[in-house]
Write a protein that holds these residues in place. Structure first.
Motif, PDB file in Angstrom:
ATOM      1  N   VAL A 225      -6.526  54.512  66.815  1.00  0.00           N
ATOM      2  CA  VAL A 225      -5.808  54.947  68.017  1.00  0.00           C
ATOM      3  C   VAL A 225      -4.687  55.895  67.631  1.00  0.00           C
ATOM      4  O   VAL A 225      -3.969  55.670  66.651  1.00  0.00           O
ATOM      5  N   CYS A 226      -4.553  56.963  68.405  1.00  0.00           N
ATOM      6  CA  CYS A 226      -3.497  57.946  68.160  1.00  0.00           C
ATOM      7  C   CYS A 226      -2.197  57.477  68.811  1.00  0.00           C
ATOM      8  O   CYS A 226      -2.160  57.251  70.025  1.00  0.00           O
ATOM      9  N   PRO A 227      -1.125  57.334  68.053  1.00  0.00           N
ATOM     10  CA  PRO A 227       0.157  56.900  68.630  1.00  0.00           C
ATOM     11  C   PRO A 227       0.791  57.963  69.516  1.00  0.00           C
ATOM     12  O   PRO A 227       1.709  57.652  70.280  1.00  0.00           O
ATOM     13  N   SER A 228       0.327  59.199  69.430  1.00  0.00           N
ATOM     14  CA  SER A 228       0.905  60.286  70.215  1.00  0.00           C
ATOM     15  C   SER A 228       0.299  60.388  71.616  1.00  0.00           C
ATOM     16  O   SER A 228       1.011  60.501  72.600  1.00  0.00           O
ATOM     17  N   CYS A 229      -1.061  60.341  71.677  1.00  0.00           N
ATOM     18  CA  CYS A 229      -1.720  60.519  72.996  1.00  0.00           C
ATOM     19  C   CYS A 229      -2.559  59.317  73.392  1.00  0.00           C
ATOM     20  O   CYS A 229      -3.204  59.342  74.447  1.00  0.00           O
ATOM     21  N   GLN A 230      -2.588  58.281  72.554  1.00  0.00           N
ATOM     22  CA  GLN A 230      -3.326  57.043  72.808  1.00  0.00           C
ATOM     23  C   GLN A 230      -4.841  57.223  72.806  1.00  0.00           C
ATOM     24  O   GLN A 230      -5.586  56.368  73.283  1.00  0.00           O
ATOM     25  N   TYR A 231      -5.310  58.332  72.262  1.00  0.00           N
ATOM     26  CA  TYR A 231      -6.753  58.575  72.184  1.00  0.00           C
ATOM     27  C   TYR A 231      -7.399  57.582  71.225  1.00  0.00           C
ATOM     28  O   TYR A 231      -6.893  57.334  70.137  1.00  0.00           O
ATOM     29  N   ASN A 232      -8.521  57.001  71.633  1.00  0.00           N
ATOM     30  CA  ASN A 232      -9.227  55.998  70.851  1.00  0.00           C
ATOM     31  C   ASN A 232     -10.508  56.609  70.280  1.00  0.00           C
ATOM     32  O   ASN A 232     -11.303  57.178  71.024  1.00  0.00           O
ATOM     33  N   ASP A 233     -10.691  56.478  68.966  1.00  0.00           N
ATOM     34  CA  ASP A 233     -11.848  57.107  68.322  1.00  0.00           C
ATOM     35  C   ASP A 233     -12.363  56.210  67.198  1.00  0.00           C
ATOM     36  O   ASP A 233     -11.743  56.081  66.151  1.00  0.00           O
ATOM     37  N   ARG A 234     -13.511  55.589  67.407  1.00  0.00           N
ATOM     38  CA  ARG A 234     -14.098  54.702  66.405  1.00  0.00           C
ATOM     39  C   ARG A 234     -14.523  55.457  65.148  1.00  0.00           C
ATOM     40  O   ARG A 234     -14.605  54.874  64.069  1.00  0.00           O
ATOM     41  N   MET A 235     -14.818  56.766  65.289  1.00  0.00           N
ATOM     42  CA  MET A 235     -15.324  57.558  64.171  1.00  0.00           C
ATOM     43  C   MET A 235     -14.244  58.421  63.521  1.00  0.00           C
ATOM     44  O   MET A 235     -14.549  59.293  62.709  1.00  0.00           O
ATOM     45  N   ALA A 236     -12.987  58.210  63.840  1.00  0.00           N
ATOM     46  CA  ALA A 236     -11.908  59.081  63.367  1.00  0.00           C
ATOM     47  C   ALA A 236     -11.840  59.141  61.838  1.00  0.00           C
ATOM     48  O   ALA A 236     -11.658  60.221  61.259  1.00  0.00           O
ATOM     49  N   ALA A 237     -11.992  58.003  61.168  1.00  0.00           N
ATOM     50  CA  ALA A 237     -11.902  57.989  59.700  1.00  0.00           C
ATOM     51  C   ALA A 237     -13.106  58.691  59.073  1.00  0.00           C
ATOM     52  O   ALA A 237     -12.962  59.415  58.082  1.00  0.00           O
ATOM     53  N   ILE A 238     -14.300  58.489  59.648  1.00  0.00           N
ATOM     54  CA  ILE A 238     -15.504  59.177  59.159  1.00  0.00           C
ATOM     55  C   ILE A 238     -15.335  60.683  59.330  1.00  0.00           C
ATOM     56  O   ILE A 238     -15.686  61.476  58.439  1.00  0.00           O
ATOM     57  N   LYS A 239     -14.774  61.093  60.465  1.00  0.00           N
ATOM     58  CA  LYS A 239     -14.504  62.516  60.693  1.00  0.00           C
ATOM     59  C   LYS A 239     -13.504  63.041  59.660  1.00  0.00           C
ATOM     60  O   LYS A 239     -13.587  64.191  59.229  1.00  0.00           O
ATOM     61  N   GLY A 240     -12.545  62.181  59.267  1.00  0.00           N
ATOM     62  CA  GLY A 240     -11.570  62.577  58.259  1.00  0.00           C
ATOM     63  C   GLY A 240     -12.224  62.814  56.906  1.00  0.00           C
ATOM     64  O   GLY A 240     -11.873  63.753  56.183  1.00  0.00           O
ATOM     65  N   ILE A 241     -13.194  61.974  56.567  1.00  0.00           N
ATOM     66  CA  ILE A 241     -13.940  62.170  55.317  1.00  0.00           C
ATOM     67  C   ILE A 241     -14.736  63.472  55.390  1.00  0.00           C
ATOM     68  O   ILE A 241     -14.759  64.256  54.436  1.00  0.00           O
ATOM     69  N   ASP A 242     -15.380  63.695  56.534  1.00  0.00           N
ATOM     70  CA  ASP A 242     -16.131  64.944  56.721  1.00  0.00           C
ATOM     71  C   ASP A 242     -15.223  66.155  56.571  1.00  0.00           C
ATOM     72  O   ASP A 242     -15.617  67.174  56.001  1.00  0.00           O
ATOM     73  N   GLU A 243     -14.016  66.036  57.086  1.00  0.00           N
ATOM     74  CA  GLU A 243     -13.057  67.138  57.016  1.00  0.00           C
ATOM     75  C   GLU A 243     -12.680  67.428  55.571  1.00  0.00           C
ATOM     76  O   GLU A 243     -12.577  68.595  55.171  1.00  0.00           O
ATOM     77  N   TYR A 244     -12.496  66.388  54.776  1.00  0.00           N
ATOM     78  CA  TYR A 244     -12.183  66.573  53.350  1.00  0.00           C
ATOM     79  C   TYR A 244     -13.336  67.291  52.651  1.00  0.00           C
ATOM     80  O   TYR A 244     -13.123  68.225  51.879  1.00  0.00           O
ATOM     81  N   LEU A 245     -14.563  66.833  52.904  1.00  0.00           N
ATOM     82  CA  LEU A 245     -15.741  67.446  52.300  1.00  0.00           C
ATOM     83  C   LEU A 245     -15.882  68.901  52.710  1.00  0.00           C
ATOM     84  O   LEU A 245     -16.344  69.743  51.940  1.00  0.00           O
ATOM     85  N   LEU A 246     -15.491  69.202  53.936  1.00  0.00           N
ATOM     86  CA  LEU A 246     -15.576  70.567  54.459  1.00  0.00           C
ATOM     87  C   LEU A 246     -14.473  71.444  53.884  1.00  0.00           C
ATOM     88  O   LEU A 246     -14.725  72.576  53.445  1.00  0.00           O
ATOM     89  N   LEU A 247     -13.275  70.919  53.844  1.00  0.00           N
ATOM     90  CA  LEU A 247     -12.105  71.728  53.523  1.00  0.00           C
ATOM     91  C   LEU A 247     -11.825  71.817  52.023  1.00  0.00           C
ATOM     92  O   LEU A 247     -11.418  72.876  51.526  1.00  0.00           O
ATOM     93  N   VAL A 248     -12.047  70.737  51.295  1.00  0.00           N
ATOM     94  CA  VAL A 248     -11.640  70.676  49.888  1.00  0.00           C
ATOM     95  C   VAL A 248     -12.817  70.866  48.933  1.00  0.00           C
ATOM     96  O   VAL A 248     -12.864  71.828  48.170  1.00  0.00           O
ATOM     97  N   LYS A 249     -13.780  69.954  48.962  1.00  0.00           N
ATOM     98  CA  LYS A 249     -14.953  70.059  48.070  1.00  0.00           C
ATOM     99  C   LYS A 249     -16.032  69.096  48.553  1.00  0.00           C
ATOM    100  O   LYS A 249     -15.738  68.133  49.278  1.00  0.00           O
ATOM    101  N   PRO A 250     -17.285  69.299  48.133  1.00  0.00           N
ATOM    102  CA  PRO A 250     -18.398  68.489  48.663  1.00  0.00           C
ATOM    103  C   PRO A 250     -18.587  67.135  47.984  1.00  0.00           C
ATOM    104  O   PRO A 250     -19.649  66.551  48.091  1.00  0.00           O
ATOM    105  N   TRP A 251     -17.613  66.643  47.294  1.00  0.00           N
ATOM    106  CA  TRP A 251     -17.661  65.302  46.718  1.00  0.00           C
ATOM    107  C   TRP A 251     -16.252  64.722  46.707  1.00  0.00           C
ATOM    108  O   TRP A 251     -15.270  65.453  46.806  1.00  0.00           O
ATOM    109  N   VAL A 252     -16.177  63.387  46.592  1.00  0.00           N
ATOM    110  CA  VAL A 252     -14.876  62.747  46.721  1.00  0.00           C
ATOM    111  C   VAL A 252     -14.885  61.406  45.996  1.00  0.00           C
ATOM    112  O   VAL A 252     -15.936  60.783  45.819  1.00  0.00           O
ATOM    113  N   THR A 253     -13.703  60.972  45.561  1.00  0.00           N
ATOM    114  CA  THR A 253     -13.545  59.645  44.972  1.00  0.00           C
ATOM    115  C   THR A 253     -12.809  58.753  45.969  1.00  0.00           C
ATOM    116  O   THR A 253     -12.185  59.240  46.923  1.00  0.00           O
TER     117      THR A 253
END
Length: 317
Positions: free
Chosen positions: A249-277
């Motif tokens: 849940v976003c403390p700013s707008c109260q938006y609820n997103d079950r996939m937010a963390a998965i999207k965050g991992i995707d963002e890292y893979l997209l923005l930084v590199k295609p693998w992660v620890t």
């Protein structure tokens, strides 16, 4: 048949993610905002043009956002339409000001009066794409199919002016809604019995297509460590969504997103590199539980763990 659909360009996705993860006073913001504005306008213009291609899609083969490599050079084409008679390259221009094509001086000018600017000539650019595609087809043992080029002006309010040979420009440049009828007009000119297997050519192109990409962190001179950590809210861009039961849940707008963390991992893979620890994701998403990070990575549908490299790698689809 539409063989390849259009998705939001990877560079645009990267710039939007990068914009949210830089400090508010970062010197990079003005350039990034211009890049986002330019890329968004281009993407919207391409989507607008796509709407009119539903007419020929029932009879011909269409590939959108084509990116190929010929002679070690990457080249892009906004849209390719393949028929039994010919192949059509469609390059979309999303310029809102008045456009002037000067065939006498071979110039392309935008604006009017005292506010005019010269740009790279879109017809010259499209001709270069045509030559690259011809070479690519030859390299891959494809038939020597005739290729025509069109420049689609996506904004219907844009005025197209011509200095010199009006017919020369009218044969190539038009507003997006006219493209299907231009193709049909060209098709009527073919009276020979030789027909090309347009679907077969399309599938060969599709197998070699890739998504155009840019390393924008290197381009902007930004290190991964300079990015602000946290799980990003895709509703308001706030960094720092909180874990609540089985969701975030976003403390700013109260938006609820079950996939937010998965999207965050995707963002890292997209923005930084295609693998992660595990540690990198723990720091990037600012999660204090190693168990939570491990569970998220195991749950991710497009990651697999490499025991040899001891890291999570993106599965090639």
């Amino acid at each position: 048949m539409i063989l390849r659909k259009r998705n939001k360009p990877l560079p645009l996705q990267k710039y939007e993610a990068l914009q949210a993860r830089l400090p508010a006073n970062s010197e990079h913001h003005p350039l990034i905002e211009r890049q986002i504005e330019h890329a968004t306008r281009g993407y919207q213009g391409e989507l607008h043009t796509d709407k009119y291609l539903t007419i020929p899609s029932t009879r011909f083969t269409i590939l959108k956002d084509v990116c190929l490599v010929s002679d070690k050079q990457t080249f892009q084409i906004d849209t390719i339409v393949i028929t039994p008679n010919a192949l059509y390259i469609i390059e979309v221009k999303s310029l809102r000001s008045n456009l002037t094509f000067d065939t006498n001086l071979d110039q392309f000018i935008t604006g009017s009066g005292n506010r005019q600017s010269g740009y790279n000539h879109p017809i010259t650019q499209a001709k270069a794409q045509k030559l690259k595609l011809q070479n690519w087809l030859f390299e891959h043992n494809q038939p020597n199919i005739p290729i025509h080029i069109f420049i689609a002006i996506s904004d219907p309010s844009t005025i197209i002016n011509v200095i010199g040979d009006h017919e020369k420009i009218a044969n190539t440049v038009t507003h997006s809604e006219n493209i299907p009828w231009k193709i049909i007009e060209y098709e009527k000119q073919y009276t020979t019995n030789q027909k090309y297997q347009h679907q077969k050519i399309g599938h060969v192109l599709l197998r070699h297509c890739k998504d155009f990409d840019l390393d924008i962190l290197t381009e902007q001179g930004i290190l991964p460590g300079q990015l602000i950590p946290g799980i990003r809210c895709h509703h308001c861009n706030h960094l720092g969504m909180k874990r609540v039961k089985q969701s975030w849940v976003c403390p700013s707008c109260q938006y609820n997103d079950r996939m937010a963390a998965i999207k965050g991992i995707d963002e890292y893979l997209l923005l930084v590199k295609p693998w992660v620890t595990n540690k990198e994701i723990l720091n990037y998403l600012n999660i204090d539980s190693r168990y939570t990070v491990s569970r998220l990575l195991k749950k991710h549908p497009r990651l697999q763990y490499s025991k040899r490299r001891r890291r999570w790698e993106r599965i090639q689809v």
